[in-house]
Design a protein around this motif. Structure first.
Motif, short mmCIF file in Angstrom:
data_model
loop_
_atom_site.label_atom_id
_atom_site.label_comp_id
_atom_site.label_asym_id
_atom_site.label_seq_id
_atom_site.Cartn_x
_atom_site.Cartn_y
_atom_site.Cartn_z
N ILE A 49 19.24 -19.36 -13.28
CA ILE A 49 18.14 -20.08 -12.62
C ILE A 49 18.67 -21.41 -12.11
CG2 ILE A 49 15.87 -21.14 -12.93
CD1 ILE A 49 15.48 -19.25 -15.35
N LYS A 50 18.44 -21.69 -10.83
CA LYS A 50 18.77 -23.01 -10.29
C LYS A 50 17.60 -23.94 -10.58
CE LYS A 50 20.17 -25.44 -6.05
NZ LYS A 50 21.29 -26.15 -6.68
N THR A 51 17.87 -25.07 -11.18
CA THR A 51 16.81 -25.94 -11.66
C THR A 51 15.93 -26.48 -10.54
OG1 THR A 51 18.09 -26.60 -13.60
CG2 THR A 51 16.31 -28.08 -12.91
N PRO A 84 11.90 -23.10 -18.37
CA PRO A 84 13.35 -23.10 -18.62
C PRO A 84 14.00 -24.47 -18.57
CG PRO A 84 12.84 -22.17 -16.46
CD PRO A 84 11.54 -22.30 -17.19
N GLU A 85 13.49 -25.38 -17.72
CA GLU A 85 14.17 -26.66 -17.54
C GLU A 85 13.48 -27.82 -18.24
OE1 GLU A 85 10.75 -27.35 -15.10
OE2 GLU A 85 11.96 -25.57 -15.42
N LEU A 116 18.07 -33.45 -15.81
CA LEU A 116 17.89 -32.04 -16.15
C LEU A 116 19.16 -31.27 -15.82
CD1 LEU A 116 14.28 -31.48 -14.72
CD2 LEU A 116 14.94 -31.79 -17.12
N PRO A 117 19.36 -30.10 -16.41
CA PRO A 117 20.57 -29.31 -16.10
C PRO A 117 20.58 -28.84 -14.65
CG PRO A 117 19.02 -28.03 -17.41
CD PRO A 117 18.50 -29.43 -17.41
N ALA A 118 21.77 -28.61 -14.13
CA ALA A 118 21.90 -28.13 -12.76
C ALA A 118 21.48 -26.66 -12.66
CB ALA A 118 23.33 -28.30 -12.27
N TYR A 119 21.89 -25.88 -13.66
CA TYR A 119 21.56 -24.45 -13.70
C TYR A 119 21.17 -24.08 -15.12
CZ TYR A 119 23.61 -23.73 -9.04
OH TYR A 119 23.87 -23.78 -7.69
N SER A 161 24.68 -30.11 -16.10
CA SER A 161 25.06 -29.15 -17.14
C SER A 161 24.60 -27.74 -16.78
CB SER A 161 24.46 -29.55 -18.49
OG SER A 161 23.04 -29.46 -18.45
N LEU A 162 25.11 -26.80 -17.55
CA LEU A 162 24.62 -25.42 -17.54
C LEU A 162 23.88 -25.23 -18.86
CD1 LEU A 162 24.37 -22.54 -16.48
CD2 LEU A 162 26.67 -22.08 -17.35
N SER A 163 22.58 -25.01 -18.77
CA SER A 163 21.76 -24.90 -19.97
C SER A 163 21.61 -23.44 -20.37
CB SER A 163 20.37 -25.50 -19.72
OG SER A 163 19.50 -25.26 -20.81
#
Length: 375
Positions: A49-51, A84-85, A116-119, A161-163
């Motif tokens: 998922i792209k944030t 998710p984010e 927030l994370p990037a992805y 980040s990648l979460s």
């Protein structure tokens, strides 16, 4: 000889400085390309998922949730847990995209991903987590883990980040004769995906006449709570939540899937039982020892205030009484009385104290004498 040593020292210094000192971010030349991210998405069966911050709808951006809905639910932890984010404490994301009813709303600044994370990977299997951690580590990308996003220290999020979102790892299976790998000893246990919340686990366990050591907030997830030790309402009877971890399945940053119990990876089991959340790998599954469900709960409230008597003598008396109460806590715990509360102090008003105390499997008649020392 001296020259050789100098050259060796110079070479070692150069190698040390050449090592990457910071995680990659989108402005770096070796940040993954769009094609790289697409490849990761395919390798995880479309879990990437792209944030896009949930409050982006309040800035005329593309969002699946209306701004009105965001504002109605913004201050509820369940709302943030299900996304998710999003995280429960937006200041850890620099409040870079908040709705109009948040005090930090600033329309001219617009909506940014910020902290927030990037992805995000919507993890539904252990194998997905393993693929992602290995992929991110090979590319020097920061990894963060979010279960429910309650972390008071902001570890559920991170810029660039990648979460790994473990929210949907929600298997619950009870085993009344779970066998220790190192012996024939059996336990009444429950096998839990780390994305579960304590509220869900407690409801499921109660149907079997059992319970687990959890916190008081049912919306909190397993991982952060257990990783921090896990003190809860039943701790005066049964100890910490971490004391009841029989086994854990852990994914390392190299993508290894390890099972830690009393027969293998014992040092890892020791570390994740209270050694800090997210430090030694990503726990995707726990096996927890269950305990009998209490037959009843008897509760009482202790309160103290100087609001009706704001004299210097009353102020001093309030602090004396507070000190006496604090000194009595070990004795109360020895009688298996537990509770929670808070004290508030204001200038020239002493301290106001409110405590809720309780005990299990007892009666009001037996409970009252236990509190006489703090009345």
């Amino acid at each position: 000889m001296i020259v050789t040593k100098w050259l060796l020292a110079t070479t070692l210094t150069y190698v040390a400085l050449a090592e990457p000192r910071c995680k990659n971010h989108p402005l770096d030349a070796n940040w993954p390309s769009i094609d790289d991210w697409s490849t990761l998405n395919r390798s995880t069966n479309g879990a990437l998922i792209k944030t896009n911050p949930i409050a982006s709808s309040c800035f005329n951006n593309d969002s699946t949730v209306s701004c009105d809905h965001v504002q109605e639910n913004w201050f509820y932890s369940d709302f943030h847990s299900s996304l998710p984010e999003s995280i429960g404490y937006p200041y850890w994301a620099n409040r870079s995209c908040v709705p109009p009813n948040d005090y930090a709303y600033n329309e001219p600044l617009g909506c940014q991903v910020g902290g927030l994370p990037a992805y995000i990977i919507n993890a539904t299997t252990t194998e997905q987590v393993a693929v992602v951690t290995k992929w991110a580590s090979q590319r020097n990308i920061r990894i963060v883990v979010k279960g429910t996003g309650h972390d008071l220290n902001g570890r559920s999020s991170g810029a660039f980040s990648l979460s790994i979102w473990t929210y949907h790892l929600r298997n619950i299976e009870f085993d009344t004769h779970w066998t220790h790998p190192s012996s024939d000893k059996t336990e009444n246990a429950v096998i839990l995906g780390s994305g579960n919340t304590w509220g869900e686990v407690l409801k499921a366990a109660a149907k079997t006449g059992r319970t687990v050591i959890s916190g008081q907030d049912g919306t909190v997830g397993l991982g952060g709570f257990i990783g921090g030790g896990g003190h809860g309402p039943l701790s005066s009877h049964h100890g910490l939540s971490a004391d009841h971890v029989l086994q854990a399945t852990v994914v390392t940053t190299e993508g290894e899937i390890l099972v830690a119990n009393d027969a293998q990876n014992q040092d890892l089991l020791w570390a994740i039982r209270g050694g800090g959340p997210g430090l030694y790998g990503i726990v995707v599954e726990y096996v927890l020892q269950t305990v009998p469900l209490p037959e009843n709960v008897v509760m009482g409230t202790l309160s103290m205030s100087t609001i009706q008597n704001q004299t210097s003598a009353a102020t001093q008396d309030s602090w004396t009484a507070f000190a006496a109460f604090v000194s009595s806590i070990p004795d109360l715990m020895d009688t298996r009385v537990t509770g929670y509360g808070f004290g508030v102090t204001q200038e020239n008003m002493g301290i106001e104290l409110t405590m809720t105390l309780w005990a299990y499997n007892t009666t009001s008649a037996a409970f009252k004498p236990l509190l006489e020392s703090v009345r």
